[in-house]
Design a protein around this motif. Structure first.
Motif, PDB file in Angstrom:
ATOM      1  N   CYS B  16       0.825  -1.213   0.000  1.00 33.98           N
ATOM      2  CA  CYS B  16       0.000   0.000   0.000  1.00 33.98           C
ATOM      3  C   CYS B  16       0.858   1.262   0.000  1.00 33.98           C
ATOM      4  O   CYS B  16       0.376   2.352  -0.286  1.00 33.98           O
ATOM      5  CB  CYS B  16      -0.948   0.010   1.200  1.00 33.98           C
ATOM      6  N   ASN B  17       2.137   1.115   0.370  1.00 30.51           N
ATOM      7  CA  ASN B  17       3.078   2.238   0.443  1.00 30.51           C
ATOM      8  C   ASN B  17       2.694   3.255   1.513  1.00 30.51           C
ATOM      9  O   ASN B  17       3.144   4.399   1.458  1.00 30.51           O
ATOM     10  CB  ASN B  17       3.247   2.918  -0.920  1.00 30.51           C
ATOM     11  N   GLY B  18       1.875   2.826   2.460  1.00 30.70           N
ATOM     12  CA  GLY B  18       1.507   3.708   3.573  1.00 30.70           C
ATOM     13  C   GLY B  18       2.720   4.083   4.411  1.00 30.70           C
ATOM     14  O   GLY B  18       2.826   5.217   4.892  1.00 30.70           O
ATOM     15  N   CYS B  19       3.654   3.133   4.577  1.00 28.51           N
ATOM     16  CA  CYS B  19       4.861   3.394   5.375  1.00 28.51           C
ATOM     17  C   CYS B  19       5.739   4.450   4.701  1.00 28.51           C
ATOM     18  O   CYS B  19       6.298   5.324   5.374  1.00 28.51           O
ATOM     19  CB  CYS B  19       5.643   2.105   5.591  1.00 28.51           C
ATOM     20  N   THR B  21       4.695   6.795   2.632  1.00 32.09           N
ATOM     21  CA  THR B  21       3.985   8.074   2.733  1.00 32.09           C
ATOM     22  C   THR B  21       4.095   8.645   4.144  1.00 32.09           C
ATOM     23  O   THR B  21       4.337   9.847   4.312  1.00 32.09           O
ATOM     24  CB  THR B  21       2.503   7.870   2.362  1.00 32.09           C
ATOM     25  N   ALA B  22       3.909   7.777   5.141  1.00 37.19           N
ATOM     26  CA  ALA B  22       3.985   8.227   6.539  1.00 37.19           C
ATOM     27  C   ALA B  22       5.364   8.798   6.843  1.00 37.19           C
ATOM     28  O   ALA B  22       5.490   9.835   7.498  1.00 37.19           O
ATOM     29  CB  ALA B  22       3.675   7.075   7.476  1.00 37.19           C
ATOM     30  N   ASN B  25       5.824  12.168   5.087  1.00 38.29           N
ATOM     31  CA  ASN B  25       5.000  13.183   5.728  1.00 38.29           C
ATOM     32  C   ASN B  25       5.551  13.573   7.105  1.00 38.29           C
ATOM     33  O   ASN B  25       5.658  14.746   7.433  1.00 38.29           O
ATOM     34  CB  ASN B  25       3.566  12.657   5.848  1.00 38.29           C
ATOM     35  N   SER B  52       8.874  -3.980   2.990  1.00 37.60           N
ATOM     36  CA  SER B  52       9.209  -2.577   3.220  1.00 37.60           C
ATOM     37  C   SER B  52      10.659  -2.489   3.699  1.00 37.60           C
ATOM     38  O   SER B  52      11.039  -3.166   4.652  1.00 37.60           O
ATOM     39  CB  SER B  52       8.256  -2.016   4.276  1.00 37.60           C
ATOM     40  N   CYS B 151       6.193   4.915  10.391  1.00 33.99           N
ATOM     41  CA  CYS B 151       5.958   3.886   9.365  1.00 33.99           C
ATOM     42  C   CYS B 151       5.386   2.616   9.984  1.00 33.99           C
ATOM     43  O   CYS B 151       4.418   2.037   9.484  1.00 33.99           O
ATOM     44  CB  CYS B 151       7.252   3.585   8.625  1.00 33.99           C
ATOM     45  N   GLN B 154       1.803   3.135  11.867  1.00 33.95           N
ATOM     46  CA  GLN B 154       0.613   3.330  11.042  1.00 33.95           C
ATOM     47  C   GLN B 154       0.295   2.115  10.173  1.00 33.95           C
ATOM     48  O   GLN B 154      -0.759   2.095   9.544  1.00 33.95           O
ATOM     49  CB  GLN B 154       0.746   4.591  10.183  1.00 33.95           C
ATOM     50  N   CYS B 155       1.190   1.113  10.112  1.00 32.27           N
ATOM     51  CA  CYS B 155       0.993  -0.009   9.186  1.00 32.27           C
ATOM     52  C   CYS B 155      -0.342  -0.713   9.470  1.00 32.27           C
ATOM     53  O   CYS B 155      -0.565  -1.229  10.563  1.00 32.27           O
ATOM     54  CB  CYS B 155       2.144  -1.003   9.294  1.00 32.27           C
ATOM     55  N   ALA B 156      -1.219  -0.706   8.470  1.00 27.42           N
ATOM     56  CA  ALA B 156      -2.584  -1.200   8.660  1.00 27.42           C
ATOM     57  C   ALA B 156      -2.629  -2.706   8.872  1.00 27.42           C
ATOM     58  O   ALA B 156      -3.457  -3.207   9.633  1.00 27.42           O
ATOM     59  CB  ALA B 156      -3.429  -0.815   7.455  1.00 27.42           C
TER      60      ALA B 156
END
Lengths: 77, 207
Positions: B16-19, B21-22, B25, B52, B151, B154-156
């Motif tokens: 998801c690349n959330g890490c 992005t987090a 940011n 990751s 990172c 927040q990892c879902a």
């Protein structure tokens, strides 16, 4: 001549063995510095004001919060 | 004393690349610098694996060993940090790192290489904690706030774990034991330990 070779070998051997040495990985914090670079300990921040126990407690809670098997109730199947 | 590490679970990562992005940011990382990236193997094929990757804060870090100006240091929590005021941007650490963690901001028509930038485990740098200088050079100091890296937190899917190595290793071990094993060693069942129920065979359906 043989004696000279033995002395030479004895002098060179420690140098060769030095290549197999391992650098210490234990960090030492002396006078606000890590290996000559100044930095604060995380619990020395304004938030924790040097209270290491409170900092460790906060980090431990965050650590354990990553285990969803403990955090979430098991779903009924 | 805690020894901070990251642990990435390839069975759970959904790319998801959330890490990424987090991280960008939280630390306001400039364009062209990725302190964290998601690497995918066999992309688009069944059984693809994503992981990751960032600085792994090695116990015997090769970047520290090769740095000609000795700008690296390791904190008592095991976090590998560096002093940007000492760094000369030579790039030796980039060649030495097995994870490609050191990043170099490039600017201008001739790709001028700046000082090295890398994951700090959200632990800031040598500047005073929470100072503007620290944030500008190294990003946010979450560790001094009693928090773990953004990172991992927040990892879902909790594919990325970060924190005290002993604790996250226990979490991962517990997870693997709950997963069990079987012929279907990838997918939802493997990642979350609840094998998918096979639909009942329809009468007359081809098998």
């Amino acid at each position: 001549m043989k004696r000279l070779i033995v002395i030479g070998a004895a002098a060179v051997l420690p140098l060769i063995a030095a290549g197999c040495g391992e650098k210490a990985t234990v960090t030492v914090y002396i006078q606000g510095q890590y290996q000559g670079k100044p930095d604060n300990q995380p619990w020395d921040s304004e938030q924790f004001k040097g209270d290491k126990v409170a900092w460790e407690k906060a980090i431990k809670a965050r650590n354990l919060g990553q285990n969803e098997y403990v955090r979430a109730a098991p779903a009924a199947n | 004393m805690a020894r901070m590490k990251f642990l990435a679970d390839a069975e759970r990562c959904i790319e998801c690349n959330g890490c990424v992005t987090a991280c960008k940011n939280e630390n306001e990382v400039p364009w062209g610098v990725n302190r964290r990236r998601v690497v995918t193997l066999n992309d688009g094929l069944p059984g693809e694996k994503s992981i990751s990757v960032a600085c792994m804060h090695c116990s015997d870090a090769p970047c520290m060993a090769v740095c000609p100006v000795d700008c690296f240091y390791k904190t008592s929590e095991g976090v590998v940090l560096h002093d940007k005021d000492i760094c000369i941007g030579c790039g030796y650490c980039f060649y030495a790192c097995p994870f490609g963690a050191p990043q170099f901001p490039q600017d201008g028509a001739f790709g001028l290489r700046g000082k090295m930038d890398k994951c700090t485990f959200c632990a800031g740098g040598p500047e005073p904690d929470f100072s503007a200088a620290e944030f500008k050079k190294y990003g946010r100091n979450r560790l001094a706030e009693g928090k773990l890296p953004a990172c991992a937190e927040q990892c879902a899917t909790k594919a990325l774990l970060g924190g005290d190595a002993d604790v996250i290793a226990d979490i991962y071990r517990d997870r693997v034991l709950k997963r069990g094993k079987g012929s279907e060693v990838w997918g939802w069942g493997t990642a979350y330990g609840r094998p998918e129920k096979k639909p009942a065979a329809q009468p007359g359906a081809k098998s």
